[in-house]
Structures are given as structure tokens and as C-alpha cells.
Scaffold this motif. Structure first.
Motif, PDB file in Angstrom:
ATOM      1  N   ARG A 133       0.882  -1.211  -0.175  1.00 28.37           N
ATOM      2  CA  ARG A 133       0.148   0.025  -0.047  1.00 28.37           C
ATOM      3  C   ARG A 133       0.950   1.214   0.205  1.00 28.37           C
ATOM      4  NH1 ARG A 133      -5.065  -1.042   3.680  1.00 28.37           N
ATOM      5  NH2 ARG A 133      -5.421  -3.571   3.254  1.00 28.37           N
ATOM      6  N   ARG A 134       1.899   1.178   0.699  1.00 29.78           N
ATOM      7  CA  ARG A 134       2.807   2.336   0.874  1.00 29.78           C
ATOM      8  C   ARG A 134       3.225   2.489  -0.887  1.00 29.78           C
ATOM      9  NH1 ARG A 134       8.199   3.270   0.404  1.00 29.78           N
ATOM     10  NH2 ARG A 134       9.370   4.458   1.775  1.00 29.78           N
ATOM     11  N   ALA A 135       3.500   1.632  -1.527  1.00 30.11           N
ATOM     12  CA  ALA A 135       4.188   1.810  -2.760  1.00 30.11           C
ATOM     13  C   ALA A 135       3.286   2.402  -3.838  1.00 30.11           C
ATOM     14  CB  ALA A 135       4.625   0.422  -3.282  1.00 30.11           C
ATOM     15  N   VAL A 136       1.828   1.930  -3.622  1.00 33.18           N
ATOM     16  CA  VAL A 136       0.583   2.333  -4.364  1.00 33.18           C
ATOM     17  C   VAL A 136       0.464   3.880  -4.111  1.00 33.18           C
ATOM     18  CG1 VAL A 136      -1.868   2.293  -4.621  1.00 33.18           C
ATOM     19  CG2 VAL A 136      -0.467   0.204  -4.404  1.00 33.18           C
ATOM     20  N   ALA A 137       0.670   4.246  -2.862  1.00 36.22           N
ATOM     21  CA  ALA A 137       0.474   5.790  -2.506  1.00 36.22           C
ATOM     22  C   ALA A 137       1.514   6.649  -3.039  1.00 36.22           C
ATOM     23  CB  ALA A 137       0.746   6.105  -0.942  1.00 36.22           C
ATOM     24  N   ALA A 138       2.939   6.111  -3.660  1.00 32.63           N
ATOM     25  CA  ALA A 138       3.605   6.639  -4.399  1.00 32.63           C
ATOM     26  C   ALA A 138       3.665   6.853  -6.024  1.00 32.63           C
ATOM     27  CB  ALA A 138       5.230   6.339  -4.056  1.00 32.63           C
ATOM     28  N   ASN A 139       2.633   5.928  -6.385  1.00 30.45           N
ATOM     29  CA  ASN A 139       2.456   6.008  -7.782  1.00 30.45           C
ATOM     30  C   ASN A 139       1.504   6.919  -8.424  1.00 30.45           C
ATOM     31  OD1 ASN A 139       1.833   4.975 -10.552  1.00 30.45           O
ATOM     32  ND2 ASN A 139       1.504   2.925 -10.092  1.00 30.45           N
ATOM     33  N   GLU A 140       1.946   7.797  -9.420  1.00 28.02           N
ATOM     34  CA  GLU A 140       1.268   9.034  -9.482  1.00 28.02           C
ATOM     35  C   GLU A 140      -0.105   8.616 -10.566  1.00 28.02           C
ATOM     36  OE1 GLU A 140       3.377  12.090 -11.277  1.00 28.02           O
ATOM     37  OE2 GLU A 140       4.914  12.177  -9.613  1.00 28.02           O
ATOM     38  N   ALA A 141       0.104   7.162 -11.023  1.00 24.33           N
ATOM     39  CA  ALA A 141      -0.991   6.566 -11.778  1.00 24.33           C
ATOM     40  C   ALA A 141      -2.010   6.121 -10.899  1.00 24.33           C
ATOM     41  CB  ALA A 141      -0.627   5.473 -12.607  1.00 24.33           C
ATOM     42  N   THR A 142      -1.935   6.082  -9.612  1.00 27.86           N
ATOM     43  CA  THR A 142      -2.961   5.589  -8.640  1.00 27.86           C
ATOM     44  C   THR A 142      -4.415   6.370  -8.616  1.00 27.86           C
ATOM     45  OG1 THR A 142      -1.354   4.492  -7.377  1.00 27.86           O
ATOM     46  CG2 THR A 142      -3.464   5.219  -6.381  1.00 27.86           C
ATOM     47  N   PRO A 143      -5.634   6.097  -8.973  1.00 30.30           N
ATOM     48  CA  PRO A 143      -6.815   6.874  -9.084  1.00 30.30           C
ATOM     49  C   PRO A 143      -6.751   8.077  -7.906  1.00 30.30           C
ATOM     50  CG  PRO A 143      -7.268   4.485  -9.572  1.00 30.30           C
ATOM     51  CD  PRO A 143      -5.744   4.533  -8.970  1.00 30.30           C
ATOM     52  N   PRO A 144      -7.269   8.911  -8.037  1.00 33.00           N
ATOM     53  CA  PRO A 144      -7.275  10.137  -6.826  1.00 33.00           C
ATOM     54  C   PRO A 144      -8.296   9.508  -5.851  1.00 33.00           C
ATOM     55  CG  PRO A 144      -7.381  11.050  -8.921  1.00 33.00           C
ATOM     56  CD  PRO A 144      -7.294   9.787  -9.140  1.00 33.00           C
ATOM     57  N   PRO A 145      -9.570   8.938  -5.938  1.00 36.13           N
ATOM     58  CA  PRO A 145     -10.068   8.352  -4.803  1.00 36.13           C
ATOM     59  C   PRO A 145      -9.376   7.405  -3.854  1.00 36.13           C
ATOM     60  CG  PRO A 145     -11.474   8.529  -6.672  1.00 36.13           C
ATOM     61  CD  PRO A 145     -10.072   8.528  -7.211  1.00 36.13           C
ATOM     62  N   VAL A 146      -8.644   6.445  -4.621  1.00 33.47           N
ATOM     63  CA  VAL A 146      -7.639   5.415  -3.853  1.00 33.47           C
ATOM     64  C   VAL A 146      -6.545   6.326  -3.081  1.00 33.47           C
ATOM     65  CG1 VAL A 146      -6.199   3.541  -4.153  1.00 33.47           C
ATOM     66  CG2 VAL A 146      -8.257   3.663  -5.698  1.00 33.47           C
ATOM     67  N   LEU A 147      -5.992   7.372  -3.473  1.00 33.73           N
ATOM     68  CA  LEU A 147      -5.056   7.874  -2.830  1.00 33.73           C
ATOM     69  C   LEU A 147      -5.487   8.609  -1.481  1.00 33.73           C
ATOM     70  CD1 LEU A 147      -3.163   9.717  -5.759  1.00 33.73           C
ATOM     71  CD2 LEU A 147      -2.162   7.790  -4.201  1.00 33.73           C
ATOM     72  N   ALA A 148      -6.793   9.066  -1.548  1.00 31.24           N
ATOM     73  CA  ALA A 148      -7.412   9.719  -0.429  1.00 31.24           C
ATOM     74  C   ALA A 148      -7.765   8.619   0.469  1.00 31.24           C
ATOM     75  CB  ALA A 148      -8.764  10.304  -1.051  1.00 31.24           C
ATOM     76  N   ALA A 149      -8.427   7.619  -0.030  1.00 34.97           N
ATOM     77  CA  ALA A 149      -8.475   6.413   0.890  1.00 34.97           C
ATOM     78  C   ALA A 149      -7.110   5.815   1.777  1.00 34.97           C
ATOM     79  CB  ALA A 149      -8.997   5.265   0.215  1.00 34.97           C
TER      80      ALA A 149
END
Length: 510
Positions: free
Chosen positions: A155-171
Motif C-alpha cells: 500500500r505504501r508503494a501504491v501511495a507513491a504511484n502517480e497513476a493511482t486513482p485519486p479516490p484510492v489515494l484519498a483512501a
């Protein structure tokens, strides 16, 4: 001998036949130098790649090898390098996804354009480091799915990925809407609650200092939030909730975001910790009123970093330069100054203003010449390396300001051979000037001989093509290996001597 061979491998004048001989016996060090040669033929690149895989990786990254030159079974790292360069080879990707060496699978996970079945294989990998690497680089769809991974490190790596959808980053930022993580790197290894000793005596321990877990994986969650706040795709409304967070690191990450409302920037400008205010002071989105307010902030590094703001008003910048060490570089606001602003700065009664604009290297000749005659040493030091200055102007600077400007005068690209020789004889000697002279294109043999007396300038002088061949040969036995390698790389080294050195490796250890 290894330093001589590495130097020869770097030598641009080394004949192709001798390059072949070096390839035949290259180890990792010599191979690394050979791989940097711009004149390697394709056949030489293939021969080198077959001998030294580290070199094959570099050559593949640079596009000097193709899929026909590489065997992925025996040269997996070179194959991965080609895949990183978006070479389309699904068969290689599938082969490497099953590689027993986790580092190879981890490198594969960072490649773009992988077949969907390979992505699924990597996403299910038993090693969390492989899945984390995939999460860092993968597509929006896969990143969204991995945000619910049971391991907090993914999950930490997902948070750094700029392709991650904004709602997912907010979560990820707020932990709302995601199932709790079940593992982290800390609780994978230690019984909880556990806090890693910042001064851990174990050599092989790779947990970060202070890493902790009490069952909630708090240190990894904190890192996830920090990365999400630095991710430009994270929604602003989720980010602003951290303006009063107790974590300094999270507030600092927030202060660097360029998408916050002005009232949030105002609150950050009143943060009790100077580090947050310093991060804010460089933020290109803050307005002039806040810039002027921060200009009076005496907190550590606030004013220095404010001077690097691209829109800092010139009057504020001049004031800061007069009281703060802003660094001897061309500041963004000065680089963007209009012609009228440049002229105004050059004729300002404030030495700080003249010093700042003197760091530009595109000044009109009439402005350059005015600054070259400036009575202030800080201005002269800033302008001394400007191209186009005549020898008489440079000598006049030295006469007026002495040791304060000599190194910068020596760095001027138009400094004449005679001037450089004279600078080596200046009393008291300026050691930094020797280093500038030793790398100067106009340096002469006598000037370079003088530079050899300085231990920092000696390796630079040893590699200068104007150094006499006899001296270069003598330096091949120097006690300093840096000097030996530089001398061997000197293109003025006689070819006969190059040949003797290459063939000498057959008679002794490399």
C-alpha cells in the motif's frame, strides 16, 4: 595494474585493436569503463556483454544491444535492461517472472507494458518486495486493486504511484474505505509491539531507524501518508485535513503541494516548526503577500529557501541576498529577469543586487563590462567566469581583488594560457585555482606541471592532453591511484606506451 587498465579503457585515443585486447581480459571494473566508450563497434559491444554482464546491462540501457545479442537465461540482468527500455518481448517477461532470484522479478516488476498474465503473476508473488515494486510502477487499474493488499508495504508503494486513482489515494491517506492491513515489514520479523532501535547494532538488519508496529503498522502507515501527500494526484480536499497533524513530516509534505487554498498556506506559514515554513517558502504557488511575510521569518532555512522561489519580488530577493547565504548559484528569479530588470540590477547601488545579476552568463557586453569593473569583490567574483571577458579585464580583477577572485578568473573559459600560467605563480597560492587550471582547455604544460603539486588538482592535471607525454608516463607509477588512472586515460599518452601497458597485463595480475 587495475587502475592503469581502467584508465586505458577510458582513453579516447586507444586504438580499436587494443580495445579488443582489453575486452578479452576485462573484469567488472575494466568492463564498466569500456562500456562507456562511444566508439565501441557492435561486435565489440556484444563481445564485452558476453564477458561482463554488468557491462551488458549498461550497453542494453543505451540501446547498443538488441534481443538477438542477449540470452535471457544466462544474462537476465541485460534482458531486464532491454525490457526496461520498452523492448517488446513477452517470452522474456514470462521467463523472468518465474526466475528464482527475487531481484530479477523485482526489476521486471518495474518494467512498463508487461503482458497481463505477467502482471498477475507478479501481483501474486510470494515476495512482498516484488509486489511493492509492481505497485509503484503499474497502471491505474492494477494500483487500485493493490491498494487493498494485506501487506502495508504494498500500500505504501501504491501511495507513491502517480497513476493511482485519486479516490484510492484519498483512501490511503485517511485509511477510510480500505480493509485494515494485516502485515508490515516490522511485524513480519518481530513480535509486537516493537520499535526498531535507531542505533541497531545488527549489520544485516534493513529495518529503518524507528520503524515500529503495535499491530496497526504505524510507521508504514505514516510513510504511506507522507508519500500520498507528496503525490500530485492526491485530491486536495483529502490533503488539507493534515494541516494541523502532529507529524512534522506530514505537515512538511503538505507545505510543498502547489494546489492548496490560500488560507491553508496562511496556516502553514504560522506553523511552529521552521522546517514546515521553509518547505512552504519554496512553494511556487504561494502569493506575493505570503512571500513578503516569510521574508521576515528568521527560522532556520526559511529565508535562504525563499530566495530560490521563482517569483520572489526583486526587492525582497535583494534584501535576502544582503543578509542571508543564498548560495553561489544563479537564482531562478534572476534567470527569469527581463532585460530592463537585468539593467536595473546591474546599475543598482546595492552590491547584493549586482552580485546576483552578475551570475548570469548571457549578459550584454556593455553590462558585463560594467560589472567586470565593479569595486565590490563579491560582484567581481560572480562575473569573473563570464565568457567574453578580455585578458586585461581578468588581470585587472586579480589586481583589485586578489585571492578572492583568482579561482573564478581561472575558471573563465577565455582565460589565456599566459594568464593561467601567471595564476599558478600567484602568492599566496590559491589551491582552488589549481583545480580550475588543471581542467582548463587553455592550460599549458608549465601550468599543468605547477598544478601537479596540489593533491586535489594532480589527478585533473594528469589527464589533461596538454601535459607532456614524458610527464604522463612518469605519472603511471604515481602513489595515488587516481593519478595513475587519469594518466592512463590521457589521450596524449603515446600509442606505443598504451600497447605496452595492455600487453603487460598478460604478464601479471590485473
Amino acid at each position: 595494474m587495475i587502475h592503469i587498465l581502467c584508465g586505458l579503457a577510458d582513453n579516447a585515443a586507444l586504438p580499436s585493436a587494443l580495445v579488443d585486447r582489453l575486452i578479452e581480459a576485462a573484469d567488472a571494473d575494466v568492463g564498466a569503463a569500456l562500456a562507456c566508450r562511444a566508439d565501441l563497434s557492435h561486435a565489440q559491444a556484444v563481445a564485452l556483454a558476453s564477458r561482463v554482464e554488468e557491462s551488458a546491462v549498461r550497453l542494453a540501457h543505451e540501446g547498443r544491444l538488441t534481443t538477438t545479442d542477449i540470452d535471457p537465461a544466462t544474462q537476465p540482468r541485460a534482458a531486464l535492461a532491454l525490457l526496461r527500455e520498452r523492448v517488446d518481448s513477452p517470452e522474456w517477461a514470462r521467463l523472468l517472472a518465474a526466475d528464482p532470484v527475487f531481484e530479477h522479478r523485482e526489476r521486471l516488476a518495474a518494467c512498463a507494458g508487461l503482458p497481463s498474465d505477467v502482471v498477475e503473476t507478479l501481483a501474486a508473488d510470494e515476495d512482498v518486495r516484488v509486489v511493492s515494486e509492481l505497485a509503484l510502477w503499474t497502471t491505474s487499474e492494477v494500483a487500485a486493486r493493490l491498494a487493498g493488499h494485506p501487506h502495508a508495504q504494498v500500500r505504501r508503494a501504491v501511495a507513491a504511484n502517480e497513476a493511482t486513482p485519486p479516490p484510492v489515494l484519498a483512501a490511503l491517506l485517511t485509511s477510510e474505505g480500505l480493509p485494515p492491513a494485516r502485515h508490515c515489514l516490522v511485524c513480519d520479523r518481530e513480535e509486537t509491539p516493537f520499535v526498531h532501535d535507531p542505533y541497531c547494532p545488527l549489520d544485516e538488519c534493513d529495518l529503518l531507524p524507528g520503524a515500529s508496529c503495535d499491530g496497526t503498522h504505524q510507521s508504514t502507515v505514516h510513510e504511506t501518508q507522507q508519500l500520498a501527500l507528496r503525490n500530485p494526484a492526491t485530491p486536495t480536499d483529502a490533503a488539507v485535513r493534515f494541516v494541523d497533524h502532529p507529524s512534522l513530516l506530514l505537515r512538511s509534505a503538505l507545505a510543498a503541494r502547489p494546489d492548496l487554498p490560500s488560507d491553508v498556506y496562511g496556516r502553514l506559514a504560522e506553523d511552529p516548526h521552521a522546517g514546515v515554513r521553509a518547505d512552504l517558502s519554496e512553494n511556487p504557488a504561494i502569493d506575493d503577500a505570503l512571500i513578503r511575510a516569510l521574508a521576515g521569518d528568521l527560522g532556520h532555512d526559511v529565508q535562504r529557501r525563499l530566495a530560490h522561489h521563482p517569483r520572489v519580488p526583486l526587492d525582497v530577493l535583494i534584501r535576502l541576498a544582503g543578509t542571508t547565504k543564498v548560495g553561489a548559484i544563479l537564482l531562478p528569479r534572476i534567470a527569469a529577469a527581463s532585460p530592463a530588470e537585468v539593467e536595473g540590477l546591474a546599475r543598482s547601488p546595492e552590491p547584493a543586487a549586482r552580485m546576483l545579476v552578475a551570475r548570469r552568463r548571457d549578459l550584454r557586453p556593455e553590462i558585463r563590462d560594467v560589472l567586470a569593473a565593479d569595486p565590490d569583490a563579491s560582484v567581481a567574483k560572480s562575473i569573473a567566469s563570464h565568457p567574453g571577458l578580455a585578458e586585461a579585464q581578468l588581470r585587472s580583477m586579480v589586481d583589485r581583488h586578489g585571492v578572492r577572485v583568482i579561482a573564478k578568473v581561472a575558471a573563465n573559459p577565455d582565460a589565456t594560457p599566459a594568464l593561467l600560467e601567471d595564476l599558478t605563480r600567484y602568492e599566496p597560492p590559491v589551491r582552488k585555482a589549481f583545480r580550475e587550471i588543471a581542467r582548463h582547455r587553455n592550460a599549458t604544460g608549465p601550468a599543468l606541471r605547477a598544478c601537479l603539486a596540489d593533491w586535489q588538482a594532480r589527478p585533473l592535471a594528469a589527464g589533461h592532453p596538454a601535459l607532456p607525454p614524458q610527464v604522463i608516463g612518469e605519472l603511471l607509477t604515481d602513489a595515488d591511484p587516481r593519478v595513475v588512472q587519469a594518466a592512463a586515460a590521457n589521450p596524449s599518452l603515446p600509442i606505443a606506451m598504451m600497447s605496452a601497458l595492455v600487453h603487460r597485463r598478460d604478464r601479471g595480475p590485473m
